[in-house]
Design an enzyme around this catalytic site. Structure first.
Site, mmCIF file in Angstrom:
data_model
loop_
_atom_site.group_PDB
_atom_site.id
_atom_site.type_symbol
_atom_site.label_atom_id
_atom_site.label_comp_id
_atom_site.label_asym_id
_atom_site.label_seq_id
_atom_site.Cartn_x
_atom_site.Cartn_y
_atom_site.Cartn_z
ATOM 1 N N LYS A 206 -2.506 -23.801 52.261
ATOM 2 C CA LYS A 206 -3.427 -23.230 51.269
ATOM 3 C C LYS A 206 -4.508 -22.352 51.911
ATOM 4 O O LYS A 206 -4.962 -21.388 51.299
ATOM 5 C CB LYS A 206 -4.085 -24.381 50.494
ATOM 6 C CG LYS A 206 -4.836 -23.939 49.265
ATOM 7 C CD LYS A 206 -5.409 -25.164 48.569
ATOM 8 C CE LYS A 206 -6.421 -24.767 47.511
ATOM 9 N NZ LYS A 206 -7.088 -25.962 46.972
ATOM 10 N N PHE B 45 -3.462 -35.529 51.219
ATOM 11 C CA PHE B 45 -2.984 -35.689 49.848
ATOM 12 C C PHE B 45 -1.892 -34.660 49.541
ATOM 13 O O PHE B 45 -2.055 -33.480 49.810
ATOM 14 C CB PHE B 45 -4.144 -35.553 48.859
ATOM 15 C CG PHE B 45 -3.698 -35.628 47.419
ATOM 16 C CD1 PHE B 45 -3.173 -36.816 46.920
ATOM 17 C CD2 PHE B 45 -3.778 -34.523 46.592
ATOM 18 C CE1 PHE B 45 -2.734 -36.898 45.614
ATOM 19 C CE2 PHE B 45 -3.347 -34.595 45.275
ATOM 20 C CZ PHE B 45 -2.824 -35.780 44.779
ATOM 21 N N GLN B 46 -0.808 -35.123 48.999
ATOM 22 C CA GLN B 46 0.348 -34.278 48.656
ATOM 23 C C GLN B 46 0.854 -33.471 49.844
ATOM 24 O O GLN B 46 1.322 -32.355 49.690
ATOM 25 C CB GLN B 46 0.023 -33.365 47.466
ATOM 26 C CG GLN B 46 -0.057 -34.142 46.158
ATOM 27 C CD GLN B 46 -0.084 -33.262 44.920
ATOM 28 O OE1 GLN B 46 -0.505 -32.120 44.955
ATOM 29 N NE2 GLN B 46 0.347 -33.828 43.805
ATOM 30 N N GLU C 242 10.500 -29.507 38.989
ATOM 31 C CA GLU C 242 10.809 -28.513 40.020
ATOM 32 C C GLU C 242 12.300 -28.409 40.316
ATOM 33 O O GLU C 242 12.780 -27.371 40.752
ATOM 34 C CB GLU C 242 10.044 -28.824 41.314
ATOM 35 C CG GLU C 242 8.529 -28.646 41.216
ATOM 36 C CD GLU C 242 7.804 -29.898 40.747
ATOM 37 O OE1 GLU C 242 8.484 -30.838 40.254
ATOM 38 O OE2 GLU C 242 6.562 -29.944 40.864
ATOM 39 N N MET D 78 33.807 -39.205 35.033
ATOM 40 C CA MET D 78 34.655 -39.048 36.205
ATOM 41 C C MET D 78 34.660 -40.327 37.047
ATOM 42 O O MET D 78 35.696 -40.743 37.571
ATOM 43 C CB MET D 78 34.183 -37.850 37.037
ATOM 44 C CG MET D 78 35.116 -37.481 38.168
ATOM 45 S SD MET D 78 36.789 -37.079 37.594
ATOM 46 C CE MET D 78 36.715 -35.297 37.487
#
Lengths: 169, 575
Positions: free
Chosen positions: B164, B114-115, B52, B472
């Site tokens: 949802k 969940f999630q 993502e 760097m």
């Protein structure tokens, strides 16, 4: 915008916001990120139910506070944000002070209350609750005088502010 | 068409179509299922990513290259939190972007379902605005508001968290509702004419002016106005890292990039000017060095659309709030033609005396590759970079001539940005040649998107500047920490050319000798069936100069590598 004043002063900000979820968290985050402590915070609905009014008292340097005002003003749900540190706004708060007093101390305690125009809103054999309203200095002074007795609990609403006359808060 | 009522997700996708969305970058999951289902019947093309974070940088790169908001769609929990880095990157650089996250059903919110991640709150400091959908009916209004907010005023990302049950539930209501944003009126802000006049007056008194041009100028499309202004008052132009492209770097008045690794002549011009006017930059700590020393004898002017930038880093004498193009155009009518001949000839001497150079002998050099690429591109194409030494050298050697052709994570300094941003840019501008200049460190953070580039046959050309170090950081350790290397050795990385070949039709090339640079770049340019990865085995321990140590004034710029064993003080600035 200039770094004219780096001494710490108390500022009372009035923030007029759209009554939307999350707006308090967003405003609080601006203060937290800049390391400012909020001394008091009052949120209440305004005359128009779509908007709320926040009154926030915070201590810090003027330069830093300028930034905070700008960043709060920029939030999508904030209508405007005003600092009332230097104008002649009406600033009031209310305190409830629970004092444990025996019967023979009560008269003296009530004299203190009378002086500050405070009310007793609860009275028992062993305690009383004093309600005092006014400017913060007055509330401080009344609380101070009552410390002579046994102050069990203290609750303050925090400052609310309103601009005088034709000015907008 | 079925007669089933529309779901919230279908309404959402319909609204995205109405906003003109071409692509959605994302990765699915449980809480986003209804929205992904609705996408099946949509004309919007879904670009399935492998992580993502990649989706968020692709949307960012798409936005920077096209000027249109990039759109990301991910699931709840880890899917959502993986976009936080991308949100922060976009927020720091004022990029329009919409991130839509699935969320657990509303009745489970706050129950550690969940999630479930409270991404609405988690993202708050790194978005311009965010929404948690509270009813199906609200969806069209929120989408409209989100697109309006993300792309107007000072742009910035907007997150929309969609439980949802609202995406799956039946939609009732208006697909074209009014917005309800009483506190957001960027279009109301008129330029204060008096501010503009005061600025014009200050400019007219100047003998050694400098125009400092930042990203705000590109967002506003101010490049023509700035060109006219610079030519009228004959002022040199320096740009920030993100301002590259707002003024053609081949123009005689261009001094290139200023700041920590800017050109010596840009920094000298800024240190010696009598007037500096920022058009759409925010006087970032990487360009001002030591704040109270920055242009302390010059008249300082700040033009910005966002007034919260005024006085934030340094106090200025004049401020003007407004769109960079509008303010510049207003100024054009009131400035006089200045006589800056002496000033320009001084700067011309600096240009000759302190050019950007690199040693011709020794091993393969990043500067050499970039120099040659710059010559071959001739001001065309789009260049995305990652973060580190290669980024600074690219900023120095790749001349940006046109707006929206230079994509780099400036404020956030997000490693892993370059490659996915190039992918997003290629989707947005399929006709352009898109190059990603990345390091071996940053590339490994998002190189899984090789799959995304391959499956879509994107001819993105990647140069991995492979010095086997986090270069760097190693440079700082060498200069300021007695060369005590700590956590910078990247031995053990794969052979990036071979790796690319695993993602057919990607092409992998290995570049070892300076003599092969031209040939290799040409091969990459001619390959259009899929991505090309050039594994460039550059020198291990080269350092980027000029350099202004963090927090030091511009006057203390190190133009060249200091002599061996020169003891440098540890920088006092942030990083």
């Amino acid at each position: 915008m200039n770094m004219k004043n780096n001494t710490e002063t108390i500022h009372t900000l009035s923030v007029y916001v759209a009554n939307k979820p999350g707006v308090l968290a967003r405003v609080a985050q601006v203060f937290a990120r800049r390391g400012y402590n909020i001394d008091s915070l009052v949120v209440s609905p305004s005359m128009d139910g779509r908007y709320s009014r926040m009154t926030i008292a915070a201590k810090g340097s003027l330069a830093g506070l300028d930034q905070i005002i700008q960043q709060v003003s920029k939030l999508v749900d904030v209508i405007h944000c005003t600092d009332h540190a230097f104008d002649s706004a009406v600033v009031k708060e209310l305190a409830l002070i629970k004092v444990a007093v025996s019967t023979n101390e009560r008269t003296e305690a009530l004299q203190v209350c009378e002086h500050f125009d405070a009310k007793t809103v609860d009275l028992t054999e062993t305690s009383m609750i004093v309600m005092v309203t006014g400017g913060s200095e007055k509330v401080d002074a009344c609380t101070g005088m009552l410390k002579k007795f046994n102050v069990v609990e203290l609750v303050r609403t925090g400052k609310v502010v309103m601009a005088r006359g034709g000015d907008t808060t | 068409m079925s007669s089933k009522p529309m779901t919230g997700a279908e309404a959402l996708i319909k609204c995205l179509e109405n906003e003109g969305v071409e692509y959605i970058f994302g990765l699915s999951g449980g809480a986003a299922l209804p929205i992904y289902d609705a996408l099946v019947d949509s004309r919007i093309k879904l670009i399935l990513v492998r992580h993502e974070q990649g989706a968020s940088h692709m949307a960012d790169g798409y936005a920077r290259a096209t000027g249109k908001p990039g759109v990301v769609l991910v699931t709840s929990g880890p899917g959502a939190t993986n976009t936080i880095t991308g949100l922060m990157t976009a927020h720091m650089d004022s990029i329009p972007m919409i991130v839509i996250t699935g969320q657990t059903i509303s009745s489970m919110l706050g129950k550690d379902a969940f999630q479930e991640a409270d991404v609405y709150d988690l993202s708050m400091p790194v978005v311009k605005h965010s929404y948690l959908v509270k009813s199906t009916t609200d969806i069209p209004r929120l989408i409209r508001e989100a697109f309006h907010i993300t792309s107007t005023g000072r742009p910035g990302p907007v997150l929309i968290d969609v439980p949802k049950d609202f995406s799956a539930g039946p939609f009732e209501g208006d697909l074209y509702p009014e917005m309800d944003l009483p506190g957001y009126k960027p279009e109301d802000r008129q330029i204060n004419k008096d501010d503009a006049l005061a600025i014009a007056e200050a400019i007219n008194k100047s003998r050694r002016p400098v125009l400092l041009v930042g990203h705000g100028a590109l967002i506003a499309g101010a490049q023509n106005a700035i060109m006219q202004l610079a030519e009228k008052i004959k002022a040199p132009v320096v740009t920030t890292l993100l301002g590259k492209g707002a003024f053609p770097e081949s123009h005689p008045l261009s001094l290139g990039m200023l700041g920590m690794h800017g050109t010596a002549y840009a920094n000298k011009a800024v240190a010696e000017c009598d007037l500096i006017m920022s058009i759409g930059s925010r006087f970032d700590d990487r360009i001002i060095g030591k704040p109270d020393m920055f242009c302390h004898n010059a008249t300082r002017i700040h033009i910005d659309i966002d007034p919260s930038e005024f006085g934030r880093m340094i106090p200025c004498h004049h401020y003007c709030q407004g769109d960079a193009r509008e303010v510049t155009e207003t100024l054009l009518d009131h400035v006089a033609q200045l006589n800056t001949t002496e000033w320009l000839s001084t700067l011309e001497k600096y240009k000759k005396r302190y050019p950007l150079t690199y040693k011709q002998r020794g091993g393969l050099k990043m500067q050499c590759i970039l120099d040659e690429l710059n010559n071959m591109l001739g001001g065309k194409g789009i260049v995305a970079t990652d973060v580190g030494q290669h980024q600074m050298w690219a900023a120095q050697f790749i001349r940006s001539e046109k707006p929206n052709t230079w994509l780099s994570s400036g404020g956030a300094g997000t490693m892993g940005y370059g490659f996915p941003a190039a992918i997003g840019a290629q989707f947005g501008r399929p006709q352009e040649q898109v190059w990603a200049i990345v390091g071996d460190g940053g590339f490994q953070m998002t190189m899984c998107e090789l799959a995304t580039a391959s499956i879509n046959h994107l001819p993105v050309k990647v140069i991995v500047m492979n010095n086997r170090y986090l270069g760097m950081v190693r440079q700082w350790q060498e200069l300021f920490f007695d060369d005590r290397k700590s956590g910078v050795d990247l031995e053990g990385s794969p052979d990036f050319a071979k790796l690319a070949e695993c993602y057919a039709p990607a092409l992998g090339l290995t570049l070892k000798r300076s003599a092969d640079i031209g040939k290799m770049l040409k091969r990459a340019m001619d390959y259009n069936d899929g991505p090309v990865v050039i594994n460039a085995m550059v020198e291990k321990t080269d350092n980027v100069f000029p350099m202004i140590p963090a927090g030091a004034p511009l006057e203390e710029m190190l133009i060249k590598e200091p002599r061996k064993n020169t003891k440098l003080e540890k920088p006092t600035g942030s990083t």
